[in-house]
Write a protein that holds these residues in place. Structure first.
Motif, PDB file in Angstrom:
ATOM      1  N   HIS A  38     -12.896 -11.329   8.148  1.00  0.00           N
ATOM      2  CA  HIS A  38     -11.917 -10.798   9.104  1.00  0.00           C
ATOM      3  C   HIS A  38     -10.653 -10.335   8.380  1.00  0.00           C
ATOM      4  O   HIS A  38     -10.031  -9.347   8.768  1.00  0.00           O
ATOM      5  N   GLY A  39     -10.276 -11.045   7.331  1.00  0.00           N
ATOM      6  CA  GLY A  39      -9.120 -10.641   6.536  1.00  0.00           C
ATOM      7  C   GLY A  39      -9.359  -9.313   5.829  1.00  0.00           C
ATOM      8  O   GLY A  39      -8.485  -8.455   5.771  1.00  0.00           O
ATOM      9  N   TYR A  40     -10.570  -9.153   5.276  1.00  0.00           N
ATOM     10  CA  TYR A  40     -10.898  -7.886   4.613  1.00  0.00           C
ATOM     11  C   TYR A  40     -10.955  -6.727   5.609  1.00  0.00           C
ATOM     12  O   TYR A  40     -10.518  -5.619   5.317  1.00  0.00           O
ATOM     13  N   ALA A  42      -9.281  -6.543   8.476  1.00  0.00           N
ATOM     14  CA  ALA A  42      -7.899  -6.257   8.870  1.00  0.00           C
ATOM     15  C   ALA A  42      -7.170  -5.481   7.782  1.00  0.00           C
ATOM     16  O   ALA A  42      -6.425  -4.535   8.074  1.00  0.00           O
ATOM     17  N   MET A  43      -7.390  -5.857   6.522  1.00  0.00           N
ATOM     18  CA  MET A  43      -6.739  -5.156   5.420  1.00  0.00           C
ATOM     19  C   MET A  43      -7.237  -3.716   5.327  1.00  0.00           C
ATOM     20  O   MET A  43      -6.456  -2.781   5.152  1.00  0.00           O
ATOM     21  N   ALA A  44      -8.544  -3.511   5.469  1.00  0.00           N
ATOM     22  CA  ALA A  44      -9.106  -2.161   5.403  1.00  0.00           C
ATOM     23  C   ALA A  44      -8.582  -1.289   6.547  1.00  0.00           C
ATOM     24  O   ALA A  44      -8.232  -0.121   6.341  1.00  0.00           O
ATOM     25  N   LEU A  45      -8.518  -1.857   7.752  1.00  0.00           N
ATOM     26  CA  LEU A  45      -7.995  -1.093   8.887  1.00  0.00           C
ATOM     27  C   LEU A  45      -6.513  -0.766   8.700  1.00  0.00           C
ATOM     28  O   LEU A  45      -6.066   0.340   9.035  1.00  0.00           O
ATOM     29  N   GLY A  46      -5.752  -1.715   8.181  1.00  0.00           N
ATOM     30  CA  GLY A  46      -4.335  -1.455   7.933  1.00  0.00           C
ATOM     31  C   GLY A  46      -4.133  -0.357   6.905  1.00  0.00           C
ATOM     32  O   GLY A  46      -3.294   0.532   7.080  1.00  0.00           O
ATOM     33  N   ILE A  47      -4.913  -0.380   5.832  1.00  0.00           N
ATOM     34  CA  ILE A  47      -4.813   0.671   4.817  1.00  0.00           C
ATOM     35  C   ILE A  47      -5.218   2.010   5.402  1.00  0.00           C
ATOM     36  O   ILE A  47      -4.549   3.029   5.199  1.00  0.00           O
TER      37      ILE A  47
END
Length: 83
Positions: A38-40, A42-47
């Motif tokens: 889930h962290g990965y 979220a990070m991918a979507l944020g980028i």
């Protein structure tokens, strides 16, 4: 350059150095912390969304500049102030 300009440059460089140190300390303090899937995600979507918004806004700036929307206003018709 004036003394005030040098002071501003020194303060900004100090802030940059502090931000760099803080980032380095945050990344190296505890390298054993696991990141869940889930962290990965979220990070991918944020980028992705940050890049999409940045690229979209820059495209609008270039389009606006080339299309002439950034020009000062002109009076098309009517009376002239030169009379």
């Amino acid at each position: 350059m004036k003394t005030g300009s040098w002071l501003i440059i020194i303060v900004l460089l100090a802030i940059l150095a502090a931000a760099g140190w803080f980032g380095y300390a945050g990344l190296t303090t505890d390298p054993g912390v696991p990141i869940s899937i889930h962290g990965y995600i979220a990070m991918a979507l944020g980028i992705f969304f940050s890049l999409a918004i940045g690229i979209g806004l820059m495209a609008l700036v270039f389009y606006s500049s080339r299309a002439g929307y950034d020009e000062p206003p002109h009076q098309i018709g009517g009376r002239s102030d030169e009379e």
